[in-house]
Design a protein around this motif. Sequence first.
Motif, PDB file in Angstrom:
ATOM      1  N   ALA A  27       3.336  -6.959 -46.555  1.00  0.00           N
ATOM      2  CA  ALA A  27       2.411  -8.097 -46.060  1.00  0.00           C
ATOM      3  C   ALA A  27       1.855  -7.721 -46.971  1.00  0.00           C
ATOM      4  CB  ALA A  27       2.753  -7.892 -44.718  1.00  0.00           C
ATOM      5  N   GLY A  29      -2.207  -8.255 -45.586  1.00  0.00           N
ATOM      6  CA  GLY A  29      -3.732  -8.390 -44.626  1.00  0.00           C
ATOM      7  C   GLY A  29      -5.258  -8.788 -45.711  1.00  0.00           C
ATOM      8  N   GLY A  30      -5.591  -7.903 -46.083  1.00  0.00           N
ATOM      9  CA  GLY A  30      -7.388  -8.021 -46.924  1.00  0.00           C
ATOM     10  C   GLY A  30      -6.475  -8.567 -47.886  1.00  0.00           C
ATOM     11  N   GLY A  31      -5.830  -7.803 -48.440  1.00  0.00           N
ATOM     12  CA  GLY A  31      -4.950  -8.181 -50.003  1.00  0.00           C
ATOM     13  C   GLY A  31      -5.711  -7.396 -51.280  1.00  0.00           C
ATOM     14  N   THR A  32      -6.827  -6.994 -50.508  1.00  0.00           N
ATOM     15  CA  THR A  32      -7.538  -6.181 -52.041  1.00  0.00           C
ATOM     16  C   THR A  32      -7.114  -4.742 -52.780  1.00  0.00           C
ATOM     17  OG1 THR A  32      -8.662  -4.547 -50.193  1.00  0.00           O
ATOM     18  CG2 THR A  32      -9.948  -6.026 -50.525  1.00  0.00           C
ATOM     19  N   ASP A  33      -5.944  -3.988 -51.833  1.00  0.00           N
ATOM     20  CA  ASP A  33      -5.349  -3.700 -52.762  1.00  0.00           C
ATOM     21  C   ASP A  33      -3.956  -4.437 -53.577  1.00  0.00           C
ATOM     22  OD1 ASP A  33      -3.912  -1.736 -54.161  1.00  0.00           O
ATOM     23  OD2 ASP A  33      -3.170  -0.498 -52.282  1.00  0.00           O
ATOM     24  N   LEU A  34      -3.278  -5.302 -52.581  1.00  0.00           N
ATOM     25  CA  LEU A  34      -2.202  -5.260 -52.509  1.00  0.00           C
ATOM     26  C   LEU A  34      -2.107  -6.382 -53.813  1.00  0.00           C
ATOM     27  CD1 LEU A  34       0.685  -6.110 -52.190  1.00  0.00           C
ATOM     28  CD2 LEU A  34      -0.150  -8.547 -50.600  1.00  0.00           C
ATOM     29  N   ALA A  94     -15.096   1.749 -49.869  1.00  0.00           N
ATOM     30  CA  ALA A  94     -15.173   0.992 -50.954  1.00  0.00           C
ATOM     31  C   ALA A  94     -16.664   0.839 -51.090  1.00  0.00           C
ATOM     32  CB  ALA A  94     -14.499   0.303 -49.894  1.00  0.00           C
ATOM     33  N   THR A 103      -8.416  -4.843 -44.760  1.00  0.00           N
ATOM     34  CA  THR A 103      -7.783  -4.330 -42.540  1.00  0.00           C
ATOM     35  C   THR A 103      -7.716  -2.649 -42.727  1.00  0.00           C
ATOM     36  OG1 THR A 103      -5.641  -5.056 -43.442  1.00  0.00           O
ATOM     37  CG2 THR A 103      -7.013  -6.774 -42.564  1.00  0.00           C
ATOM     38  N   ASN A 159      -8.926   6.578 -46.889  1.00  0.00           N
ATOM     39  CA  ASN A 159     -10.471   7.636 -45.780  1.00  0.00           C
ATOM     40  C   ASN A 159     -10.262   6.940 -44.514  1.00  0.00           C
ATOM     41  OD1 ASN A 159     -12.024   7.426 -48.279  1.00  0.00           O
ATOM     42  ND2 ASN A 159     -13.606   6.169 -46.898  1.00  0.00           N
ATOM     43  N   ILE A 207       2.129  -1.676 -39.045  1.00  0.00           N
ATOM     44  CA  ILE A 207       1.303  -1.801 -37.502  1.00  0.00           C
ATOM     45  C   ILE A 207       0.607  -2.550 -37.005  1.00  0.00           C
ATOM     46  CG2 ILE A 207      -1.097  -0.443 -37.290  1.00  0.00           C
ATOM     47  CD1 ILE A 207      -0.036   0.751 -39.656  1.00  0.00           C
ATOM     48  N   PHE A 234     -13.537   5.708 -54.883  1.00  0.00           N
ATOM     49  CA  PHE A 234     -13.025   6.529 -53.841  1.00  0.00           C
ATOM     50  C   PHE A 234     -13.262   7.342 -54.120  1.00  0.00           C
ATOM     51  CE2 PHE A 234     -10.252   2.712 -54.572  1.00  0.00           C
ATOM     52  CZ  PHE A 234     -10.022   3.214 -54.450  1.00  0.00           C
TER      53      PHE A 234
HETATM   54  C1  LIG Z   1     -13.159  -0.954 -55.529  1.00  0.00           C
HETATM   55  C2  LIG Z   1     -12.567  -0.141 -54.286  1.00  0.00           C
HETATM   56  C3  LIG Z   1     -13.826   1.032 -53.727  1.00  0.00           C
HETATM   57  C4  LIG Z   1     -12.076   1.482 -52.993  1.00  0.00           C
HETATM   58  N1  LIG Z   1     -12.719   2.712 -52.023  1.00  0.00           N
HETATM   59  C5  LIG Z   1     -11.637   2.741 -50.804  1.00  0.00           C
HETATM   60  C6  LIG Z   1     -12.311   4.162 -50.189  1.00  0.00           C
HETATM   61  O1  LIG Z   1     -13.624   4.849 -50.565  1.00  0.00           O
HETATM   62  N2  LIG Z   1     -11.779   4.509 -49.049  1.00  0.00           N
HETATM   63  C7  LIG Z   1     -10.914   3.486 -48.410  1.00  0.00           C
HETATM   64  O2  LIG Z   1      -9.966   3.973 -48.173  1.00  0.00           O
HETATM   65  N3  LIG Z   1      -9.859   2.699 -49.124  1.00  0.00           N
HETATM   66  C8  LIG Z   1     -10.880   1.878 -50.236  1.00  0.00           C
HETATM   67  N4  LIG Z   1     -10.304   1.149 -50.905  1.00  0.00           N
HETATM   68  C9  LIG Z   1      -9.446   0.661 -50.587  1.00  0.00           C
HETATM   69  C10 LIG Z   1      -9.906  -0.597 -49.785  1.00  0.00           C
HETATM   70  O3  LIG Z   1     -10.039   0.677 -48.622  1.00  0.00           O
HETATM   71  C11 LIG Z   1      -8.452  -0.415 -49.538  1.00  0.00           C
HETATM   72  O4  LIG Z   1      -7.482  -1.888 -50.768  1.00  0.00           O
HETATM   73  C12 LIG Z   1      -8.317  -1.594 -48.067  1.00  0.00           C
HETATM   74  O5  LIG Z   1      -8.734  -1.206 -47.122  1.00  0.00           O
HETATM   75  C13 LIG Z   1      -6.706  -2.249 -47.991  1.00  0.00           C
HETATM   76  O6  LIG Z   1      -6.565  -3.321 -46.680  1.00  0.00           O
HETATM   77  P1  LIG Z   1      -6.046  -4.319 -47.069  1.00  0.00           P
HETATM   78  O7  LIG Z   1      -6.289  -5.182 -45.731  1.00  0.00           O
HETATM   79  O8  LIG Z   1      -7.564  -5.305 -48.457  1.00  0.00           O
HETATM   80  O9  LIG Z   1      -4.477  -4.369 -47.344  1.00  0.00           O
HETATM   81  P2  LIG Z   1      -3.780  -5.441 -48.498  1.00  0.00           P
HETATM   82  O10 LIG Z   1      -4.187  -4.819 -49.980  1.00  0.00           O
HETATM   83  O11 LIG Z   1      -3.565  -6.707 -48.232  1.00  0.00           O
HETATM   84  O12 LIG Z   1      -2.806  -4.375 -48.467  1.00  0.00           O
HETATM   85  C14 LIG Z   1      -2.024  -3.133 -48.934  1.00  0.00           C
HETATM   86  C15 LIG Z   1      -0.946  -2.425 -48.850  1.00  0.00           C
HETATM   87  O13 LIG Z   1      -0.587  -2.281 -47.119  1.00  0.00           O
HETATM   88  C16 LIG Z   1      -0.071  -3.224 -46.445  1.00  0.00           C
HETATM   89  N5  LIG Z   1       0.203  -3.644 -45.064  1.00  0.00           N
HETATM   90  C17 LIG Z   1      -1.192  -4.446 -45.039  1.00  0.00           C
HETATM   91  N6  LIG Z   1      -1.653  -4.516 -43.291  1.00  0.00           N
HETATM   92  C18 LIG Z   1       0.138  -4.051 -42.497  1.00  0.00           C
HETATM   93  C19 LIG Z   1       0.039  -4.153 -41.930  1.00  0.00           C
HETATM   94  N7  LIG Z   1      -0.519  -4.306 -40.314  1.00  0.00           N
HETATM   95  N8  LIG Z   1       1.171  -2.439 -41.548  1.00  0.00           N
HETATM   96  C20 LIG Z   1       2.024  -2.499 -42.515  1.00  0.00           C
HETATM   97  N9  LIG Z   1       1.820  -2.512 -43.951  1.00  0.00           N
HETATM   98  C21 LIG Z   1       0.158  -2.753 -43.852  1.00  0.00           C
HETATM   99  C22 LIG Z   1       0.409  -3.736 -47.517  1.00  0.00           C
HETATM  100  O14 LIG Z   1       2.056  -4.923 -47.306  1.00  0.00           O
HETATM  101  C23 LIG Z   1       0.209  -4.176 -49.040  1.00  0.00           C
HETATM  102  O15 LIG Z   1       1.234  -3.018 -49.198  1.00  0.00           O
HETATM  103  C24 LIG Z   1     -11.283   0.533 -52.363  1.00  0.00           C
HETATM  104  C25 LIG Z   1     -10.773  -0.038 -53.132  1.00  0.00           C
HETATM  105  C26 LIG Z   1     -11.680  -1.123 -53.694  1.00  0.00           C
HETATM  106  C27 LIG Z   1     -10.859  -2.589 -54.607  1.00  0.00           C
END
Ligand SMILES: Cc1cc2nc3c(=O)[nH]c(=O)nc-3n(C[C@H](O)[C@H](O)[C@H](O)COP(=O)(O)OP(=O)(O)OC[C@H]3O[C@@H](n4cnc5c(N)ncnc54)[C@H](O)[C@@H]3O)c2cc1C
Lengths: 323, 724
Positions: A27, A29-34, A94, A103, A159, A207, A234
């Motif tokens: 799955a 979400g925002g894709g920022t980690d994926l 972040a 997300t 966080n 979730i 982080f």
């Molecule tokens: C430069 C940088 C700095 C950052 N600093 C911080 C920080 O200080 N603190 C912090 O907490 N984070 C930090 N982050 C991380 C960032 O907060 C996470 O990348 C972000 O919250 C992930 O959310 P996303 O929606 O983009 O997830 P995605 O990248 O879309 O998904 C991440 C993972 O979650 C899974 N997923 C997504 N949604 C669901 C769902 N509803 N149910 C189950 N699984 C799901 C996906 O399958 C994947 O495995 C940082 C990231 C970067 C790039």
Amino acid sequence: MKNFAYYTAESVPAAARALAGMKNAVAKGGGTDLLALLKDRVLEPDEVVSLKGAKIDAKVAGVIAATTTLAELAADPWIKKHAPAVHVAADEAATPQIRNVATVGGNLCQSTRCWYYRNKNFACSKRGDDACAALTARSQHRYHAVFPHVACASAHASNLAPALIAVAATVHCVHPDGDRALDAGLLYQDPAKGRVQDTILRPGELIERITVPDSPLARRSTYVEFRERESFDFSAVSVAAAVHIDGGKVIDARIVLGAVAPKPLRATAAEQALVGQPLNAATIEKAAAAAFADARPLSDNKYKVVIGRRLVMRALAGLKEMR
Amino acid sequence: MSDLKLGFPGNEKNENFETPDNVAPPWDATTKFSVMGKPHPRLEAEDKVTGRAKYSYDIRFPDLIYAKMLRSPHASARVKSIDISKAKALPGVLYSEARQGLTVRYAGQGVAGIAAETEEILDDALALIEVEYEVLPCAVTVEDAMAPGAPQVLNGPNVGGRPGRGKERVDAVHKDADIVVEAEYRTQVQTHSCFETHGCVCKFDDDGSLTVWASTQSTFFTKTAIARAARVRPENVTVITEHMGGGFGSKFGADDWDRFCVLAARATKRPCRYLLDRRAEHLIAGNRPDSIQKCRFSANKNGTLMGAWVESWGTAGVGRGAGVQNPTIYRFRAAGSEQKDVRTHAGRGRAFRAPRHPQGVFALEGMIDEVAFALGMDPLALRQKNDAHPVRSAQWPVGQKAIGWRKTPRGNGAVKIGYGCAGSRWGHNARPGDAVRCRIGKDGSVLFANGSQDLGTGTRTLIAILGAEELGVPLSFVDVRLGHTTDPYGHASGGSVTAPSIAPVVKQAAWLAKRELLEHIAKKIGGDPKKMELTDGDVLGGKKKITFKQACALLPVDSIDVTGDSRNVFRVPRFSREVAGVQFARVAVDTETGLVKVQKIVSVQDCGQIVNELTVRSQMLGGVIQGLSYALFENRLLDRNTGDMVNADLLNYKIAGARDMPEIETIPFNVAQGGTTAGVSSLGEPATVPTAGAIANAVSHAIDARVRSLPITPDKVLAALGAL
Ligand SMILES: Cc1cc2nc3c(=O)[nH]c(=O)nc-3n(C[C@H](O)[C@H](O)[C@H](O)COP(=O)(O)OP(=O)(O)OC[C@H]3O[C@@H](n4cnc5c(N)ncnc54)[C@H](O)[C@@H]3O)c2cc1C
Ligand code: SF4
């Protein structure tokens, strides 16, 4: 990155149903980690199901849809008043750009920042290798766990997780085989060889939302973190804490440590040091010491223990002042 | 015989100087400028912020193909076999290379290469290459490479460098001195982290001529190197660098990847692009070597510095070039060093903004503070007593006042506030050899052209300002073309040579064109061309006053086209031997967590004759920012087991960001330097030299304990405080 098929789901339950019919899917979400994990080929799914199109139901106080962005969460006035720890954790995470797309669900399920995990040139037991590249005397582990697990010394990056656990939030999960609701503290499990995921979610389980109780504990909560660099970093250690004080004594306490272990860590010994006691300089110091009494830092990260203790003290001192 | 007045208010001197007939008269302290010295936005500012400016990174063609190399994950290994067949079978793969039998000496070394129709196919193809390595032991730190039985990195011993001279004399001076202080300082490896990564786009035309859009600090070096790699005659190669996203000393020619790119373009007869990804940029595209500096300094009770001896070790990976500028700056009775250059299994070091200086000055200035504390003297007073430079001597009190210098730290509670300072020296690096073309059209257009590049420092605008000033026309009349090797030669931008070297040549070209214009006009309107002048866009001193545009319209030819060169324009007396600068820092240190927050930096910098106040200040700001980042954050971390870099990205390789910025006060010192007819000096590199030293001294001042290692991370502060 490997090619994959891309789907957009209309709702989180619909996504869970779609995932159930796929063999090697993730799955998004925002894709920022994926996206980073896909680019580095740490994950090589055949299908990606995006939750970004999922409609969010009308807002109910204390209910956070999993697809809420960190920026939206940080701007939520009810959360700010009733769960300050969650507000601060979202607000500090972040960068503004990332908070605008990341997300809540993704934040809770993000992968560790362990640089060995993210670089396939190295051995990683989480990825299924026999060894862990982080756990040798000559490894670079200044940001790794100070409460390492035998198999893995990764530090949990979220966080939001410690904050939601501290306010005793409930995580609502959906799966075609049955939905469930669990205390945020029960979302995570110890690492195991070959398991990249830190949560207890079953394959395809997602979730859907998180509920934050309107409780004295959640209202008197706070979140503090330490990072080396102000911008774009982080936390090296974070602490979420909540207390319920009645009649001058702590009757309930939650202290949760972030970035010190492969999962967010409830400092139960520290919590117990407070319960039944007044919140004062002496009990605060005791709790801080208890929180890290079992720490086993690696050669490069002793500083996290020293700073972690300070953060516990600062968090609790902040709660003392709070009404 | 005419007089030349050099220096700055409060310290001026007259020099005898006669301008030769064919040379533009030099500028000096008495010159009244109309364009020079004021703040001018860059000519390309709008293009850059709107994205119109095209960097090499942005060059695209419909039939463009993409190249990339597979890089070794091991720092030391032998390639036993490479199977590239699966990759080659992938539709869209057009060209490949496999380096069978290669000996790998650092992680990131190219093992095989692919060129393909799209970046996605390229990525898939690279993943299909199978390489079998025989992994060998590696040594990626100075200590590991010097240990008994350490693996040999290249032929010859790992430890090189020059033996030091004069140690006996320093030892003898130490014996006579009242106090001797000894300490060991360490600095880390810093990668250049250019915003635009290294690389180029290559395109062959049907006639066999080759155009290369390169992200380079030297269009002309790149031209020769690419021509050799592609076996093309240099005259058939054009290198174009309209804009570039930073080099900092790491982009002086064609690299392994550029060669692969041009060979792929030639073999496929398609334009080919290869710009490194961020990971490769960190691993193989250059770095500032680290250092271990064992220092022994002595002084007398009256604050006279006596002896200074430094023994240093550092590594530039598989290259050479580690070394430090230490001891330097201050007057010692006797001083010297022995510097060892240690090879390790890591990417080659390259020149990096003031090579050797920031690391040397960090240790030197730390030692000066330690000597001051041992003597019970104000560290600033000790510096002033032992500094003979005419410009720096004037700068210390200016910086002192701007920072609000205090001998005792401030702050109660956990957060302590401290003050520190450091100095710098640099050469006036004006080099002959540049040539500049000036063309004045009948339509009133003015163009200056040179084939070298604008590194990002504002060279294009600098040339326009110099040209407008000498021509006597408004800046808006002037266009500049830079970065096409079809134009006259220009130096590589390194050693901060660009501005001082090109300035007198631009002036000369403008002066020659102006003389020619006035001679034509004198014939048309009457008057003595020698007595006529161009000022603020008007032709004065003729029988009647006309404007520049009217004068151009009267030209009997389509255009005036002259080339100014560097003959005779460098033979001008100079004010001071070195470029001087000082910086002051105020920091807040949280003694419970070890976190350092820089509150303010004051930079006082000798800028020679200032051409553009805005870009002068931005060089000073950039120098401070990069220096702060080096002082507190940046650090290449290699895994000592495999030699691969663990933080080869821009998240874990930490560079100071917006929220880490202090207040930065820039105080440019305009000094009529002479040395050339333009009097312009070197600035880009000296501006970054003292920052880390000043911050480190402020941290030590705040916590009353010394951190002798960069970057100053919280763990080191806590360790210095005895809290770990
Ligand atoms: C430069 C940088 C700095 C950052 N600093 C911080 C920080 O200080 N603190 C912090 O907490 N984070 C930090 N982050 C991380 C960032 O907060 C996470 O990348 C972000 O919250 C992930 O959310 P996303 O929606 O983009 O997830 P995605 O990248 O879309 O998904 C991440 C993972 O979650 C899974 N997923 C997504 N949604 C669901 C769902 N509803 N149910 C189950 N699984 C799901 C996906 O399958 C994947 O495995 C940082 C990231 C970067 C790039
Ligand atoms: S610490 Fe954990 S995530 Fe990191 S390499 Fe070891 S097993 Fe993998």
